[in-house]
Design an enzyme around this catalytic site. Structure first.
Site, PDB file in Angstrom:
ATOM      1  N   SER A  58       0.832  -1.198   0.000  1.00 34.22           N
ATOM      2  CA  SER A  58       0.000   0.000   0.000  1.00 34.22           C
ATOM      3  C   SER A  58       0.870   1.253   0.000  1.00 34.22           C
ATOM      4  CB  SER A  58      -0.973  -0.040   1.176  1.00 34.22           C
ATOM      5  OG  SER A  58      -2.165   0.663   0.845  1.00 34.22           O
TER       6      SER A  58
ATOM      7  N   LYS B 168     -21.067  17.757   9.275  1.00 27.95           N
ATOM      8  CA  LYS B 168     -20.029  18.112  10.231  1.00 27.95           C
ATOM      9  C   LYS B 168     -19.750  16.965  11.192  1.00 27.95           C
ATOM     10  CE  LYS B 168     -17.098  20.926  12.070  1.00 27.95           C
ATOM     11  NZ  LYS B 168     -15.849  21.234  11.329  1.00 27.95           N
TER      12      LYS B 168
END
Length: 343
Positions: A146, A201
């Site tokens: 990765s 949010k």
């Protein structure tokens, strides 16, 4: 105020004990004040020590080769999960190798499962700048998956990527770990009741289900990071097209032989052999191979003993709340103990 207590001794003789709780409280207060003063002074001493010590510049350490040789080969090792403080330190090492005219080439040694998306790209960017000035060879060790593979691409399309017989690499993809503890919260009577200025949010809150809109937003975010990963590989592996990279980007890890077969790596080689090949590439008869090391800061030295002590966390929800902080990662494997909904 004194307290008188009648107490019988071993032979039944009455004994009068006068307890003075005021003195006991005073003693406890003084001990607490002393402990607090010691901690405060140690903190101030550590702060002053860190300000006066130079831990920003990596030190050179002889690794192998000819100690008297003028030409140097820098061995830069990424053997950590890609995140700070390690990101800043390896970037400083890369910059030092770039500026040092005596360094003729670099062997990038990777043994990392990856890490944060942003940090992986920062390291890749600096290695890319280095490779434009000096040859960079890549040596993958136990695992270079990765983000570990991502930074390897900074060596450029002409750089060989060497793997050991037992190397694991690949794991091309993006993950944003997320806990979903809504069922547990229902059982113990906990619910999310955050005060927020907008519907997104409070996104990825582990105490509530993810909405369709949230999932759409995060899908777009991770797709951007994923596309960048694919482009970085396609640009720096001249034998692979973007579509071929996309076919390999299933998130799976590849063995050394599989990586070579699929074009993600070039050949099997151990580090000492890779250093020899780099020296031959540079046309050097002799070379001094160096590592870059960092001295411990004053604070790190001070806390080196206590840092090994197990963490005691009396807040059972702190880890759950911490998990709500989004972290896009180029990372192989799950780093979490709980089941998570991840991308």
């Amino acid at each position: 105020m004194n307290q008188t207590v009648l107490h019988k001794g071993e032979k039944g003789t009455p004994t009068i004990i006068i307890q003075q709780p005021g003195r006991r409280l005073l003693l406890m207060f003084l001990l607490f004040a002393l402990a607090f003063s010691l901690m405060l002074n140690l903190g101030l001493l550590a702060s002053v020590g860190d300000l006066t010590s130079d831990t920003n510049t990596p030190n050179e350490k002889f690794h192998s080769g000819d100690t008297l040789a003028d030409a140097k080969i820098a061995r830069i090792e990424a053997n950590f999960m890609i995140m700070n403080p390690y990101t800043n330190r390896i970037i400083k090492a890369i910059k030092k190798a770039t500026k040092d005219d005596a360094v003729k080439g670099v062997l990038l040694v990777i043994d990392s499962p990856g890490g944060l998306v942003s940090d992986s790209h920062e390291i890749y960017h600096q290695i890319k700048k280095l490779s434009e000035k000096k040859p960079v060879f890549v040596q993958m060790k136990g695992i270079a998956a990765s983000g570990g593979y991502y930074i390897a691409m900074g060596a450029g399309p002409d750089a060989p990527v060497y793997v050991e017989p037992t190397t694991w690499t690949g794991s091309i993809g993006v993950i944003v770990p997320r806990y979903n503890v809504t069922e547990l919260a229902d059982k113990i009577g906990v619910k999310a009741d955050s005060l927020a200025t907008g519907p997104l949010k409070d996104t990825l809150n582990p105490l509530k289900e993810m909405s369709a809109r949230e999932r759409e937003v995060w899908d777009a975010i991770i797709q951007d990071s994923f596309d960048r990963f694919l482009s970085v590989i396609a640009e720096n592996r001249s034998n692979l097209s973007l579509e071929q990279v996309r076919e390999l980007a299933t998130g799976q890890v590849y063995t050394a032989n599989q990586a070579i077969k699929n074009g993600l790596a070039d050949e099997i080689s151990f580090e000492e052999d890779s250093l020899t090949k780099l020296q031959e590439k540079l046309g050097l008869k002799t070379a001094k191979v160096i590592d870059y090391t960092y001295p411990l800061s004053f604070t790190e030295s001070l806390l080196s003993v206590t840092a090994r002590q197990p963490e005691i966390n009396i807040d059972p929800f702190s880890k759950i709340l911490e998990a709500s902080t989004p972290r896009a990662m180029y990372l192989f494997g799950s780093q979490h103990g709980l089941k998570s909904n991840s991308y």
